[in-house]
Design an enzyme around this catalytic site. Structure first.
Site, PDB file in Angstrom:
ATOM      1  N   LYS A 190     -17.241 -13.981  -7.390  1.00  0.00           N
ATOM      2  CA  LYS A 190     -16.833 -12.575  -7.442  1.00  0.00           C
ATOM      3  C   LYS A 190     -18.070 -11.676  -7.281  1.00  0.00           C
ATOM      4  O   LYS A 190     -18.028 -10.660  -6.601  1.00  0.00           O
ATOM      5  CB  LYS A 190     -16.151 -12.299  -8.790  1.00  0.00           C
ATOM      6  CG  LYS A 190     -15.524 -10.913  -8.903  1.00  0.00           C
ATOM      7  CD  LYS A 190     -15.015 -10.637 -10.301  1.00  0.00           C
ATOM      8  CE  LYS A 190     -13.745 -11.366 -10.638  1.00  0.00           C
ATOM      9  NZ  LYS A 190     -12.530 -10.668 -10.204  1.00  0.00           N
ATOM     10  N   GLY A 203       0.799  -1.233   0.000  1.00  0.00           N
ATOM     11  CA  GLY A 203       0.000   0.000   0.000  1.00  0.00           C
ATOM     12  C   GLY A 203       0.825   1.273   0.000  1.00  0.00           C
ATOM     13  O   GLY A 203       0.374   2.296   0.513  1.00  0.00           O
ATOM     14  N   SER A 204       2.009   1.241  -0.605  1.00  0.00           N
ATOM     15  CA  SER A 204       2.796   2.484  -0.629  1.00  0.00           C
ATOM     16  C   SER A 204       2.099   3.553  -1.486  1.00  0.00           C
ATOM     17  O   SER A 204       2.191   4.744  -1.186  1.00  0.00           O
ATOM     18  CB  SER A 204       4.231   2.233  -1.106  1.00  0.00           C
ATOM     19  OG  SER A 204       4.262   1.909  -2.468  1.00  0.00           O
ATOM     20  N   ASN A 205       1.373   3.137  -2.514  1.00  0.00           N
ATOM     21  CA  ASN A 205       0.603   4.117  -3.302  1.00  0.00           C
ATOM     22  C   ASN A 205      -0.576   4.650  -2.494  1.00  0.00           C
ATOM     23  O   ASN A 205      -0.914   5.834  -2.586  1.00  0.00           O
ATOM     24  CB  ASN A 205       0.119   3.493  -4.609  1.00  0.00           C
ATOM     25  CG  ASN A 205       1.211   3.491  -5.654  1.00  0.00           C
ATOM     26  OD1 ASN A 205       1.517   4.524  -6.249  1.00  0.00           O
ATOM     27  ND2 ASN A 205       1.848   2.351  -5.854  1.00  0.00           N
ATOM     28  N   HIS A 260      -0.582   1.024 -13.116  1.00  0.00           N
ATOM     29  CA  HIS A 260       0.076  -0.224 -13.513  1.00  0.00           C
ATOM     30  C   HIS A 260       1.550   0.069 -13.816  1.00  0.00           C
ATOM     31  O   HIS A 260       1.863   1.056 -14.481  1.00  0.00           O
ATOM     32  CB  HIS A 260      -0.622  -0.799 -14.753  1.00  0.00           C
ATOM     33  CG  HIS A 260      -0.056  -2.116 -15.172  1.00  0.00           C
ATOM     34  ND1 HIS A 260      -0.370  -3.301 -14.525  1.00  0.00           N
ATOM     35  CD2 HIS A 260       0.839  -2.431 -16.141  1.00  0.00           C
ATOM     36  CE1 HIS A 260       0.307  -4.283 -15.091  1.00  0.00           C
ATOM     37  NE2 HIS A 260       1.043  -3.787 -16.073  1.00  0.00           N
ATOM     38  N   MET A 290      -4.864  -6.636  -6.842  1.00  0.00           N
ATOM     39  CA  MET A 290      -4.440  -7.629  -7.827  1.00  0.00           C
ATOM     40  C   MET A 290      -5.580  -8.551  -8.263  1.00  0.00           C
ATOM     41  O   MET A 290      -5.428  -9.765  -8.347  1.00  0.00           O
ATOM     42  CB  MET A 290      -3.245  -8.429  -7.272  1.00  0.00           C
ATOM     43  CG  MET A 290      -2.072  -7.563  -6.869  1.00  0.00           C
ATOM     44  SD  MET A 290      -1.556  -6.373  -8.145  1.00  0.00           S
ATOM     45  CE  MET A 290      -0.380  -7.373  -9.008  1.00  0.00           C
ATOM     46  N   ARG A 291      -6.725  -7.959  -8.548  1.00  0.00           N
ATOM     47  CA  ARG A 291      -7.893  -8.708  -9.003  1.00  0.00           C
ATOM     48  C   ARG A 291      -8.599  -7.954 -10.102  1.00  0.00           C
ATOM     49  O   ARG A 291      -8.631  -6.723 -10.074  1.00  0.00           O
ATOM     50  CB  ARG A 291      -8.912  -8.785  -7.864  1.00  0.00           C
ATOM     51  CG  ARG A 291      -8.898 -10.012  -7.172  1.00  0.00           C
ATOM     52  CD  ARG A 291      -9.670 -10.090  -5.910  1.00  0.00           C
ATOM     53  NE  ARG A 291      -8.890 -10.939  -5.059  1.00  0.00           N
ATOM     54  CZ  ARG A 291      -8.803 -12.248  -5.234  1.00  0.00           C
ATOM     55  NH1 ARG A 291      -9.517 -12.862  -6.127  1.00  0.00           N
ATOM     56  NH2 ARG A 291      -7.999 -12.964  -4.476  1.00  0.00           N
ATOM     57  N   LEU A 292      -9.188  -8.713 -11.028  1.00  0.00           N
ATOM     58  CA  LEU A 292     -10.000  -8.065 -12.066  1.00  0.00           C
ATOM     59  C   LEU A 292     -11.297  -7.567 -11.438  1.00  0.00           C
ATOM     60  O   LEU A 292     -11.883  -8.241 -10.599  1.00  0.00           O
ATOM     61  CB  LEU A 292     -10.344  -9.068 -13.167  1.00  0.00           C
ATOM     62  CG  LEU A 292      -9.290  -9.310 -14.241  1.00  0.00           C
ATOM     63  CD1 LEU A 292      -9.821 -10.328 -15.251  1.00  0.00           C
ATOM     64  CD2 LEU A 292      -8.914  -8.016 -14.945  1.00  0.00           C
ATOM     65  N   ILE A 293     -11.721  -6.394 -11.869  1.00  0.00           N
ATOM     66  CA  ILE A 293     -13.019  -5.869 -11.425  1.00  0.00           C
ATOM     67  C   ILE A 293     -14.101  -6.527 -12.291  1.00  0.00           C
ATOM     68  O   ILE A 293     -13.993  -6.576 -13.515  1.00  0.00           O
ATOM     69  CB  ILE A 293     -13.054  -4.332 -11.589  1.00  0.00           C
ATOM     70  CG1 ILE A 293     -11.969  -3.660 -10.739  1.00  0.00           C
ATOM     71  CG2 ILE A 293     -14.434  -3.773 -11.261  1.00  0.00           C
ATOM     72  CD1 ILE A 293     -12.141  -3.785  -9.240  1.00  0.00           C
TER      73      ILE A 293
HETATM   74  C1  GAR Z   1       2.330  -0.821  -7.746  1.00  0.00           C
HETATM   75  O1  GAR Z   1       3.602  -0.730  -8.350  1.00  0.00           O
HETATM   76  C2  GAR Z   1       1.242  -0.897  -8.783  1.00  0.00           C
HETATM   77  O2  GAR Z   1       1.557  -0.217  -9.967  1.00  0.00           O
HETATM   78  C3  GAR Z   1       1.157  -2.384  -9.027  1.00  0.00           C
HETATM   79  O3  GAR Z   1       1.303  -2.954  -7.764  1.00  0.00           O
HETATM   80  C4  GAR Z   1       2.185  -2.151  -6.999  1.00  0.00           C
HETATM   81  C5  GAR Z   1       1.596  -1.970  -5.617  1.00  0.00           C
HETATM   82  O4  GAR Z   1       2.517  -1.372  -4.764  1.00  0.00           O
HETATM   83  N1  GAR Z   1      -0.081  -2.726  -9.644  1.00  0.00           N
HETATM   84  C6  GAR Z   1      -0.230  -3.723 -10.528  1.00  0.00           C
HETATM   85  O5  GAR Z   1       0.677  -4.455 -10.873  1.00  0.00           O
HETATM   86  C7  GAR Z   1      -1.640  -3.850 -11.089  1.00  0.00           C
HETATM   87  N2  GAR Z   1      -1.668  -4.731 -12.206  1.00  0.00           N
HETATM   88  P1  GAR Z   1       2.052  -0.758  -3.393  1.00  0.00           P
HETATM   89  O6  GAR Z   1       1.214  -1.827  -2.668  1.00  0.00           O
HETATM   90  O7  GAR Z   1       3.315  -0.479  -2.639  1.00  0.00           O
HETATM   91  O8  GAR Z   1       1.253   0.469  -3.685  1.00  0.00           O
END
Ligand code: GAR
Length: 200
Positions: free
Chosen positions: A65, A12-14, A109, A90-93
């Protein structure tokens, strides 16, 4: 002010970058909810620290789902959430959420889509010995990382690039780009990306 729900599966850093941008007033939005499909993921701890309500679920405890998305939808509608922000979810909506929220679900992404969609985009770029990769922010549709692109930023890969070094570069870009693009999207309803203007 628009209300957002963040969906995450991992560290969850984003999500944290979004929390911090809201706190600093750089992102004018209210974070109503974290939705997490991985009990124990660190993003849950981040939500707790920031006093953000969470819905944590294990997909294995549902028949389908549609079942768990119905529960999520109820929460989103109760909270009158305007936008769903995927941040490492990491799941399709599925159709249940898309029916109500299509055009209001955004994903980030770690590649220059349409290159390297799906899981482990960083590993895919390294395996392909790509010279360039990057970050894409896009609207979500029913496909795997296929929705209309809102913004992209490129990264040049070095000869000796490793998973760790590329991951670090990608995160550094993501943590700035995502809050900045969301601010424009949520306050102006349009994002100018290159020559294209995307509106909702
Ligand atoms: C991020 O780099 C994001 O772009 C990627 O997962 C990471 C999550 O990092 N998303 C995907 O690959 C989606 N297909 P985080 O948990 O540190 O935010």
């Amino acid at each position: 002010m628009k209300k957002i729900a963040v969906f995450a599966s991992g560290s969850g850093s984003n999500f944290q970058a979004i929390i911090d941008a809201v706190r600093k007033g750089e992102l004018e939005a209210a974070i109503s909810l974290l939705v997490c499909d991985k009990p124990g993921a660190y993003c849950i701890e981040r939500a707790r620290t920031a006093n953000i309500p969470t819905f944590v679920f294990n997909p294995k405890n549902y028949h389908s789902k549609a079942d768990y998305e119905q529960e999520i939808l109820r929460l989103l509608e109760n909270e009158k959430v305007d936008f769903v922000i995927l941040a490492g979810y990491m799941r399709l909506i599925g159709p249940t959420l898309l029916k109500e929220y299509q055009g209001r679900i955004v994903n980030i992404h770690p590649s220059l889509l349409p290159e390297f969609p799906g899981k482990d985009a960083i590993g895919q770029a390294l395996a392909a010995k790509a010279k360039w990769s990057g970050v894409t922010i896009h609207y979500v549709d029913e496909g795997m990382d296929t929705g209309p692109i809102i913004a992209q930023e490129r990264i040049r890969l070095e000869e000796n690039e490793t998973r760790e070094s590329l991951q670090q570069k990608i995160h550094a870009i993501e943590h700035k780009l995502y809050p900045a693009i969301l601010q424009v999207l949520l306050t102006k309803g349009e994002v100018i990306s290159g020559k294209k203007a995307c509106t909702y």
